[in-house]
Design a protein around this motif. Structure first.
Motif: not given
Lengths: 563, 563
Positions: B43-48
């Motif tokens: 989710g947001s962690y890799i999306q950064q």
């Protein structure tokens, strides 16, 4: 008979009990003349003991019989009695039965007639059709010896087993559902691993067309019984040729389906649990359409819900329709069918009658306008080695155990050697080698698409099923013509072609000079023996192969008739 | 690292070469925080690290992607680059790749775009879809280590073999025909016989949703990569649970088809030639319909003409239609569907999150009006023993050989023991026992027809796929929940349900008192781990099970969403 060999007496007692099961009215007063005087006991010879009506019934094929019995025109009892009578005669002529249960069959037939009367219709598509069974199938009330003296009075060699005479094999259950009448079980070589039928119970089962020769094996009793029309159709099993060989040796059709179509569940077997090359069940009958009737009927029982080794693969009408459309195109002069022909496999030369049989096939295919492609496959010697290794993987431990139960002797014809068991690592290597060979053969088959002109690879392959037309006892030395199909797990049908003729099938100078393996061809001894060939298709293509066999079998017969 | 252990250096060099294959622009400047601080890197962690457009592409499922790439709306190059980028990130976060070949993939994508431009259409149904592969499949130009240090620089451990980097497995050939883009191969435990993914090359592959836990195994790299959306779908293999475990541990769907449907030809394997329980290929993906897309696409290549172990069984639309008609009836309030539920197998108690997952399933089925039947099958302990015996039949000889090539150490997680090879007679007995168990289970399944009220036996069985939601390293002690399916050779789909929640999934007093095997449940450690269950169907019923999974998976999600 000595006290050292009680198995001789046990076998003798069982042999006598089979004969005793024949009603007195059907016993032959005089034995048939010796084979040297009268080879062929089919046709007019056996007919002398039958009424016109019995002949009419027993010489109809399974499709015609079922057409009568499922519509109430012929009663199940009349049909059953006719076949019981003729089977009794057959057994007295060539020793082809292990179990006789005519009384139970007639009781079953009475129930079927009552069912029909009550419901105004049949119980299933085989209503009232007698079907014979190789002595591997368990039938309630009847024992199964599979040719072993040590199995007499036991369940597969186990004494005091509650399944003795109480079990029914899955195929038997399904045949009963379909309305078939079961009445006898047919002879096999003990171990099932032989191309002849010989054991210490019934002795030797002879070829009814030529009693100097073998009926084949291991479903040899089926072949002999059906050749004499003591059965309209029956089921055998095939791990190295055991359906196709007796079919071919007896001028019958016989199907070896790929594994996973017919239910083996609950049948006796040799080397059960050997899973590199699985034995499969297949029908034998005088007409190709009879094979279709039986095969399709069994599939209608959804055996995949009752046997874990059966694939959920119902009878595929779409394949039949597509195949028929190709046949129709061919009949309209625009053939899109193509066939491979392998006249011999580069290992074992075939006798002149077999070579002629294949020439008749080739001539037929060409007359019909089909493309004929010569066959240059991956070496069949590899298949031969793989089959040999698979059959011998346990060093003969299974068969030794079963022979040891009675201490009986092992027939010379059995192809399993006394040897060492292989290791798990060797087995894994064998399984990989088999798969690699299958892959090579598959790729080769695919490659024929470039030669056929049809856009497809060949639709089937014609080849010998044995080097000889039937065989002289103890002269069956090469099973590679059938066993390569088992290694590949392909569909294969035995197709009757003609009969050996000492005046035509003389040894050619060419064959004489060949350096390849070739076994004694005695034109005179083989005279009259049925010539069958093999029609091989890809894995699981039973619908296509049966449809093509119905067409080509008739055309081959026309070719022979015109000669 | 000592000179006594050159394999450490060899593994290290290979590990570094994988990282080196990642373009500099995609390398992470800083490592992720330790798992104790940040468990979940999805989710947001890799999306950064990704652009909006990259997120849009990589978070679409395979069906949506193929809809874009087969119509030319998205270019194969853009999609491929997005997944290469995200896969590179995934590997740096959880160590899930064995091989990276992004350059070749982008070249292939360019050719696909050129093809589309020229032909105004796609090359096949997977045109431009990136597909990841477990590191058992050979891809031209790329090596296959299968996690063995001793395989580095060789073909399956064989030095100087001409097939090194030149072979392609049959599945790879078919995927290319279909238009799929191949770009990476994913991590496995050496031997493939473990429920975690650990080897001496990449170390340990962690669970992206909870990096304190395992991603599962043996197709663990697939599970982890797809969980991070570094791949839209991929192919693993399953001999004891190796597709379903990583699917379930990563909130994915995963299909273990029955043997004989997907082509294993030309893939590397462990214990090749062990034929009692065959490893099978199956897809993993975030949506059920993605499994259908891949499975159906491969069948369209007629693998039965290219792999001798594949059955001639095309995708059966008629089964899909029939199944859909039952679903429609259910939606209209007249369900004719019925399902078994087995909350546990009587051997291994499941952790509270798994128990809750099954309650959610049961609740869903009841809400939809389907009949739910409790499951009292033949003992799964028998299946466990049969599976253990099959996997250990060679006494570990195969894996010992492959470990010995480099002298590397064997991970503790591997379920194969050092032992004695069994004999051919024991193997035959094992094969018979397996068939008898299959028969008992089949009969039991049939018997549920009396309980369903639908006229049919249950349409599927829901049960755990492991005792735990993912697993603490070295705590995977019981694979019986998945391996019983391999013994039976049934179709089975891993279905994601929910996530472990330390506030909800507390240990029950009942479970505490149970005398059955139960392994440490740490509510806090497991918090956030995906909860998957297993949806089991009969042998070869992939079309039915996939169709039902598409329907029920969505409904299960609705149940969870409403809670």
């Amino acid at each position: 008979m000595t006290t050292d060999s009680p198995w001789l007496a046990q076998g003798e007692a069982k042999r006598q009990s089979i004969l005793d099961a024949i009603p007195a009215k059907w016993r032959l007063a005089d034995p048939a003349p010796p084979a040297t005087e009268l080879r062929d006991v089919t046709g007019s010879y056996i007919q002398q003991y039958l009424s016109e009506r019995e002949i009419e019934i027993t010489e109809s094929d399974a499709v015609d019989i079922a057409a009568q019995t499922t519509t109430g025109r012929w009663s199940a009892v009349e049909v059953t009695e006719a076949f019981c009578h003729r089977a009794a005669l057959a057994h007295q002529l060539v020793s082809c039965l292990h179990e006789i249960f005519f009384d139970a069959a007639i009781e079953d037939a009475k129930k079927l007639d009552a069912y029909f009367a009550e419901h105004k219709g049949p119980i299933g598509p085989l209503h009232g059709l007698p079907v014979s069974l190789k002595d591997q199938f368990h039938v309630k009330g009847v024992e199964t010896t599979m040719g072993y003296v040590g199995w007499i009075g036991t369940f597969q060699g186990k004494k005091n087993d509650h399944r003795f005479r109480t079990e029914e094999s899955e195929l038997v259950r399904e045949l009963r559902n379909l309305g078939a009448v079961l009445y006898c079980k047919t002879s096999v070589p003990a171990t099932l691993m032989a191309g002849e039928t010989v054991n210490n119970i019934i002795g030797y089962t002879w070829n009814p067309k030529n009693r100097l020769l073998s009926c084949g094996g291991s479903s040899g009793g089926e072949g002999a019984l059906i050749a004499l029309r003591g059965s309209p159709a029956g089921f055998g099993t095939d791990i190295g040729g055991s359906v196709r060989i007796p079919a071919g040796f007896n001028y019958l059709y016989g199907l070896r389906p790929s594994s996973g179509r017919m239910p083996y569940q609950g049948a006796a077997n040799s080397m059960d649990g050997q899973s590199t090359i699985l034995s499969v069940i297949g029908p034998l009958a005088p007409t190709a359409r009879s094979l279709t009737l039986l095969f399709k009927a069994v599939l209608s029982q959804q055996p995949w819900y009752h046997d874990p080794l059966v694939l959920e693969l119902p009878w595929r009408d779409t394949v039949v329709e597509e195949t028929r459309s190709w046949i129709e195109q061919a009949k309209a002069g625009k053939s899109t069918l193509a066939f491979g022909i392998m006249h011999w496999d580069g290992i074992a030369r075939v006798h002149p009658p077999i070579a002629r049989g294949l020439r008749i096939v080739e001539q037929t295919l060409k007359r019909l306008g089909h493309k004929v492609v010569p066959w240059s496959p991956p070496s069949h010697a590899i298949a031969g080695t793989l089959g040999h290794q698979a059959f011998n993987m346990d060093g003969g431990a299974d068969l030794k155990h079963h022979f040891s139960l009675s201490g009986e002797s092992k027939a010379a014809q059995i192809i399993i050697n006394d040897g060492e068991s292989i290791s798990m690592t060797e087995l894994a290597a064998l399984n990989v080698a088999k798969r690699e060979y299958q892959k090579q053969y598959m790729d080769y088959w695919n490659s024929t698409a470039e030669l056929t002109g049809t856009g497809r690879p060949v639709d089937g392959l014609f080849c010998p099923l044995a080097p000889h037309a039937a065989v002289i006892p103890n002269e069956y030395h090469y099973v590679g013509y059938t066993s390569f199909v088992n290694v590949l797990d392909y569909t294969s049908v035995a197709v009757p072609v003609t009969f050996a003729d000492k005046n035509v099938d003389v040894r050619s100078a060419d064959a004489e000079s060949a350096e390849h393996v070739e076994w004694k061809y005695h034109a005179d001894t083989y005279h009259g023996a049925p010539v069958g060939v093999q029609f091989v298709g890809r894995r699981l293509q039973e619908e296509k192969m049966l449809t093509l066999t119905e067409y080509l079998g008739d055309e081959i017969t026309k070719t022979v008739g015109a000669q």
